[in-house]
Structures are given as structure tokens and as C-alpha cells.
Scaffold this motif. Structure first.
Motif, PDB file in Angstrom:
ATOM      1  N   ALA A  10      11.662  51.613  13.908  1.00 15.01           N
ATOM      2  CA  ALA A  10      10.555  50.721  13.543  1.00 15.01           C
ATOM      3  C   ALA A  10       9.925  50.108  14.784  1.00 15.01           C
ATOM      4  N   GLY A  11       9.825  50.928  15.832  1.00 10.73           N
ATOM      5  CA  GLY A  11       9.041  50.527  16.994  1.00 10.73           C
ATOM      6  C   GLY A  11       7.566  50.808  16.743  1.00 10.73           C
ATOM      7  N   SER A  12       6.792  50.918  17.790  1.00  8.77           N
ATOM      8  CA  SER A  12       5.345  51.085  17.635  1.00  8.77           C
ATOM      9  C   SER A  12       4.989  52.362  16.889  1.00  8.77           C
ATOM     10  N   SER A  13       5.737  53.443  17.096  1.00  8.82           N
ATOM     11  CA  SER A  13       5.445  54.708  16.414  1.00  8.82           C
ATOM     12  C   SER A  13       5.940  54.703  14.978  1.00  8.82           C
ATOM     13  N   GLY A  14       7.134  54.165  14.752  1.00  5.87           N
ATOM     14  CA  GLY A  14       7.647  54.080  13.389  1.00  5.87           C
ATOM     15  C   GLY A  14       6.808  53.179  12.512  1.00  5.87           C
ATOM     16  N   LEU A  15       6.296  52.077  13.083  1.00  8.74           N
ATOM     17  CA  LEU A  15       5.454  51.156  12.312  1.00  8.74           C
ATOM     18  C   LEU A  15       4.178  51.831  11.833  1.00  8.74           C
ATOM     19  N   GLY A  36      14.990  43.621  13.905  1.00  7.92           N
ATOM     20  CA  GLY A  36      13.558  43.343  13.897  1.00  7.92           C
ATOM     21  C   GLY A  36      12.758  44.541  14.347  1.00  7.92           C
ATOM     22  N   ILE A  37      11.450  44.475  14.127  1.00  6.62           N
ATOM     23  CA  ILE A  37      10.557  45.553  14.528  1.00  6.62           C
ATOM     24  C   ILE A  37      10.243  45.448  16.021  1.00  6.62           C
ATOM     25  N   GLY A  38       9.517  46.429  16.543  1.00  4.29           N
ATOM     26  CA  GLY A  38       8.996  46.340  17.898  1.00  4.29           C
ATOM     27  C   GLY A  38       9.639  47.249  18.906  1.00  4.29           C
ATOM     28  N   SER A  83       5.807  39.702  25.133  1.00  2.00           N
ATOM     29  CA  SER A  83       5.940  38.817  23.975  1.00  2.00           C
ATOM     30  C   SER A  83       4.673  38.842  23.121  1.00  2.00           C
ATOM     31  N   GLN A  84       3.518  38.998  23.760  1.00  2.00           N
ATOM     32  CA  GLN A  84       2.261  39.102  23.022  1.00  2.00           C
ATOM     33  C   GLN A  84       2.161  40.442  22.310  1.00  2.00           C
ATOM     34  N   VAL A  85       2.660  41.497  22.955  1.00  2.94           N
ATOM     35  CA  VAL A  85       2.655  42.817  22.316  1.00  2.94           C
ATOM     36  C   VAL A  85       3.530  42.793  21.063  1.00  2.94           C
ATOM     37  N   LEU A  86       4.699  42.181  21.161  1.00  5.59           N
ATOM     38  CA  LEU A  86       5.574  42.077  19.994  1.00  5.59           C
ATOM     39  C   LEU A  86       4.903  41.260  18.884  1.00  5.59           C
ATOM     40  N   ALA A  87       4.248  40.165  19.257  1.00  9.13           N
ATOM     41  CA  ALA A  87       3.545  39.352  18.250  1.00  9.13           C
ATOM     42  C   ALA A  87       2.445  40.168  17.572  1.00  9.13           C
ATOM     43  N   GLU A  90       4.138  42.422  15.046  1.00  7.92           N
ATOM     44  CA  GLU A  90       4.559  41.647  13.884  1.00  7.92           C
ATOM     45  C   GLU A  90       3.373  41.296  12.998  1.00  7.92           C
ATOM     46  N   ALA A  91       2.238  40.972  13.628  1.00 12.23           N
ATOM     47  CA  ALA A  91       1.028  40.690  12.844  1.00 12.23           C
ATOM     48  C   ALA A  91       0.554  41.948  12.122  1.00 12.23           C
ATOM     49  N   TYR A  92       0.663  43.092  12.766  1.00  7.90           N
ATOM     50  CA  TYR A  92       0.298  44.373  12.166  1.00  7.90           C
ATOM     51  C   TYR A  92       1.176  44.653  10.945  1.00  7.90           C
ATOM     52  N   SER A  93       2.479  44.446  11.105  1.00  6.48           N
ATOM     53  CA  SER A  93       3.414  44.654  10.001  1.00  6.48           C
ATOM     54  C   SER A  93       3.118  43.722   8.829  1.00  6.48           C
ATOM     55  N   ASP A  94       2.830  42.461   9.135  1.00  6.26           N
ATOM     56  CA  ASP A  94       2.509  41.491   8.074  1.00  6.26           C
ATOM     57  C   ASP A  94       1.208  41.854   7.373  1.00  6.26           C
TER      58      ASP A  94
END
Length: 425
Positions: A10-15, A36-38, A83-87, A90-94
Motif C-alpha cells: 500500500a505504497g504509492s503504487s499499491g494505492l 499505515g499507507i505510504g 512528511s508532506q508526501v505522506l500527508a 493519506e489525503a489521496y486515500s481518504d
């Protein structure tokens, strides 16, 4: 038989794979080893596989890194902190409602074919589930590759994958081995914090700044630019870089023997200035480890306290036996970097090293796979897929210097347009 698809990671490609399958109405399970994702962008990820260090900042601009239908916030700098990339993820997932479709703290132990159009997936719980296809999105920056230098070093030794903070290196003499993107980042970080910082490289690299004439340098690349003959592209890049930073040899960084664009780019706004200021000292390749010293191939020696090896990664899949799928010398042998001709229900997402960001290309890979799963698109025959793989490897061999670093290299725009053509069919 089952209609379900399995996504591993569930990193960037899995998401983005989960988002595309959900959008297309294809049922799926997504398994993530961590909580967690990311993936690589989650600092101190409890999956134990991420390589992010505290100061990590992306070297591709936010505009080029974002997914097509979810831009990064305007408030972000051109080159965002991890940290901004992870945020952002997370916003994309939400936004797309992906979180509830991911099973966390779950490791895939084994993937095996279980019949025609059927795969068995065994989890660390001992449970086995069955799927019509498996999408591997585990990334290729988690299995460190170590060099094999003669001798022994008595000081601290780590791979860049395990580096997090500069504090342990305060007041020490530190050697960073490798002039890729992580290597130059860590060499500059050592230049700020260590008593002495050295950067060792076999053949050097063309150092590309993040900005040129006030804009992120990757904004100058385009589909039209990529259609120019390679020699023209190299000339344009050469003169643009010369205009922006002059000859890098004037700073004390040697030029590599290969022309620009014949290697994966090393992007750094700082390295040339750190070398010019004496904060980072350039060294050739290591010849021998000698206790608390290192001898280099030019005969020079340095007393050192620590070595950080920024020497790249192996591509590996612990859940796939060699009889099912095998990577040899980091070469994956996939049709369009996604499909194994021998295992057409096994897909790989994000296993590319583009001159640009992986995320938009992984999105297109997922869209293409969704079309194949829906039956709207079809793969060519096995022989044709192998011919295409051979053509691709020959092209890589002609363009790039021979290195395991370049086995999955793609040029961003030509590869993007090839996937778009496949999807449009």
C-alpha cells in the motif's frame, strides 16, 4: 473461480492500483505489511522496509510527481519534504475511500499459480486465499545491495537504507560511497554535521540542479522534447546545465566518461557548492578497507570513523519462488515493465526507474491492467511479448551505461505515451 484481485503493498503504487480497481468496479484485497499507507514515504515505517531519512526531500517537482486527478497542494514547496508526501498520500486515500479496502499488519508469504486464471496467496496468518490475478506493488528500494571491497573496516558501517539522523556522525570522519541521489544527499548532510565528509564514486555523474532559471528543471522536459533525437536532447541539456552552473569540474566534481542522459540523473542543488567549499571531499573508488583506514584506487588513504554505503538495491520478491518468477541481475523481463509473458496473471506496478516520477506512470500501469482484467484490452502473444522485451533491453544497453541501476530505466514521456496507446486500443 473468483473475480477478486490481490494487491500486495500500500505504497504509492499499491494505492493508485487500489483506486483504479475500485473505480472500475473490480473487487480486490490489498495487503500491507505495515500499519499505515505510504511505503517508502512513511518515516520509520513499521513494515521495516522504508528508507526515508529525517531530512529527505523529493528530487522531482510536486507537479510531476502527483497523480493525474489529485494535485499536490499549492501550499507545498516545489520539492516537498517526505512528511508532506505522506500527508498527500493519506489525503489521496481518504478522498477516494481506499483505507477500508486495505488489510494492514499482514504479510504475504507465498504466491503460487493454482490453475488457469487462478492464484493462491498465503498470508502470515497461515490463511490461503484465491484470486484471478495478483498485482505486486512492493517497490524496489528496500533490499540493500552491498559492495564487496577487499579487507575489513573497524568503524561504523551501514547502508543508506538504514540511515535516519545525522547526530550519530557529529564530530566524525565519514565516507559515503555512491554518487546516486541518496549518496549526494547524505554526503551533503555529513558536510553539515560531521568533522569531515568524503564522497567516493567509481565514475562520477552529471550533477543536475533542481532549479534552472527560476523553475524546477524537470519543467523543461516535455513530450515534444523527448521526441528529439537523443543527441539533440544531450546537447540541449549540456548547454542548459552549462548556463545554470558552468562546468562541474570547476567545483571539484569530475565529469563521468559517459554523456549526459546515459545514466539515471543525480539531482542535487547543493553538492557542487559543498565540494567547492571543502565541506565534501571527492574520492575515487575504494581499493581496500584497512581497519580504521580506507585506501582508494588513486593510492590516497583516509582515516575514517564511519562508512555509509549508498550503493543501490536488489529487486527481489520473497513471496515468489524462482520457479514462478525470478529476477536475474536486477533484470525483470516484463512486457512494458508490467507483465511476465510466462505468467500473464501476475502484474508488477511501479517497477520502473523513470527520468521523472514513478507515480503518474504507476497510475497508467494500473489503468492498463484494469482494462486487461475487464477484457476490454488484450495482451499480444507470448512470442511477441518476448520480442518486445528483447528490443527494450537492447535499447537500454545502447543508451545507458552498463549497470544494474539501469535495468528498469524508462524515459518518462515515451513510456507514458506507450501506455496511453495501449489503453486507447
Amino acid at each position: 473461480m473468483t473475480d477478486k484481485v490481490c494487491i500486495i503493498g500500500a505504497g504509492s503504487s499499491g494505492l493508485v492500483a487500489a483506486k483504479v480497481l475500485k473505480e472500475r468496479g473490480i473487487p480486490f484485497d490489498c495487503f500491507e505489511k505495515g500499519s499505515g499507507i505510504g511505503g517508502n514515504w512513511r518515516y520509520e515505517n513499521d513494515n521495516g522496509l522504508a528508507a526515508a531519512y529525517q531530512s529527505l526531500v523529493i528530487n522531482t517537482s510536486k507537479q510531476r510527481m502527483a497523480y493525474s486527478d489529485f494535485p499536490m497542494p499549492d501550499s507545498y514547496p516545489d520539492f516537498a519534504h517526505h512528511s508532506q508526501v505522506l500527508a498527500y498520500f493519506e489525503a489521496y486515500s481518504d478522498h477516494f475511500g481506499l483505507h477500508d479496502h486495505i488489510t494492514f499488519r499482514t504479510t504475504v508469504q507465498e504466491v503460487c499459480p493454482a490453475g488457469e486464471n487462478l492464484w493462491s496467496v498465503t498470508l502470515d496468518s497461515g490463511e490461503t486465499r484465491f484470486y484471478r490475478a495478483v498485482l505486486v506493488a512492493t517497490g524496489h528500494h528496500w533490499h540493500p545491495r552491498w559492495p564487496d571491497f577487499p579487507g575489513q573496516f573497524n568503524g561504523s558501517v551501514i547502508h543508506a537504507h538504514d540511515y535516519r539522523l545525522p547526530e550519530p556522525y557529529q564530530g566524525k570522519r565519514v565516507l559515503v560511497v555512491g554518487i546516486g541521489n541518496s549518496g549526494v544527499d547524505l554526503a551533503c548532510e555529513m558536510g553539515r554535521h560531521a568533522a569531515a565528509a568524503f564522497l567516493s564514486t567509481r565514475r562520477s555523474a552529471h550533477i543536475i540542479p533542481k532549479f534552472a532559471l527560476g523553475k524546477p528543471l524537470d519543467h523543461y522536459t516535455s513530450s515534444a522534447f523527448s521526441r528529439l533525437p537523443l543527441r539533440w536532447q544531450q546537447i540541449i541539456y549540456y548547454y542548459l546545465l552549462y548556463l545554470v552552473r558552468g562546468d562541474q569540474r570547476q567545483y571539484g566534481v569530475p565529469l563521468p566518461p559517459n554523456p549526459i542522459l546515459a545514466e539515471h540523473p543525480t539531482v542535487s542543488q547543493e553538492l557542487l557548492h559543498f565540494v567547492r567549499a571543502g565541506l565534501v571531499k571527492m574520492k575515487p573508488n575504494v581499493a581496500q578497507l584497512m581497519g580504521n583506514k580506507v585506501r582508494f584506487v588513486d593510492g590516497s588513504e583516509e582515516q575514517l570513523d564511519a562508512i555509509i554505503y549508498a550503493t543501490g538495491y536488489k529487486i527481489s520478491f520473497p513471496f515468489l519462488s524462482p520457479e514462478i518468477y525470478q529476477v536475474q541481475a536486477n533484470q525483470m523481463n516484463l512486457y512494458l515493465n508490467v507483465v511476465s509473458p510466462e505468467r500473464p496473471g501476475l502484474f508488477f506496478i511501479g517497477f520502473i526507474q523513470p527520468l521523472g516520477a514513478i507515480m503518474p506512470l504507476a497510475e497508467l500501469q494500473a489503468q492498463w491492467i484494469a482494462g486487461l482484467l475487464h477484457g476490454e484490452l488484450v495482451l499480444p502473444g507470448k512470442d511477441e511479448m518476448w520480442r518486445e522485451i528483447d528490443r527494450t533491453q537492447i535499447a537500454i544497453g545502447k543508451r545507458y551505461i552498463a549497470s544494474r541501476r539501469h535495468t528498469i530505466e524508462v524515459d518518462f514521456f515515451p513510456y507514458k505515451e506507450r501506455l496511453e496507446r495501449e489503453i486507447s486500443r
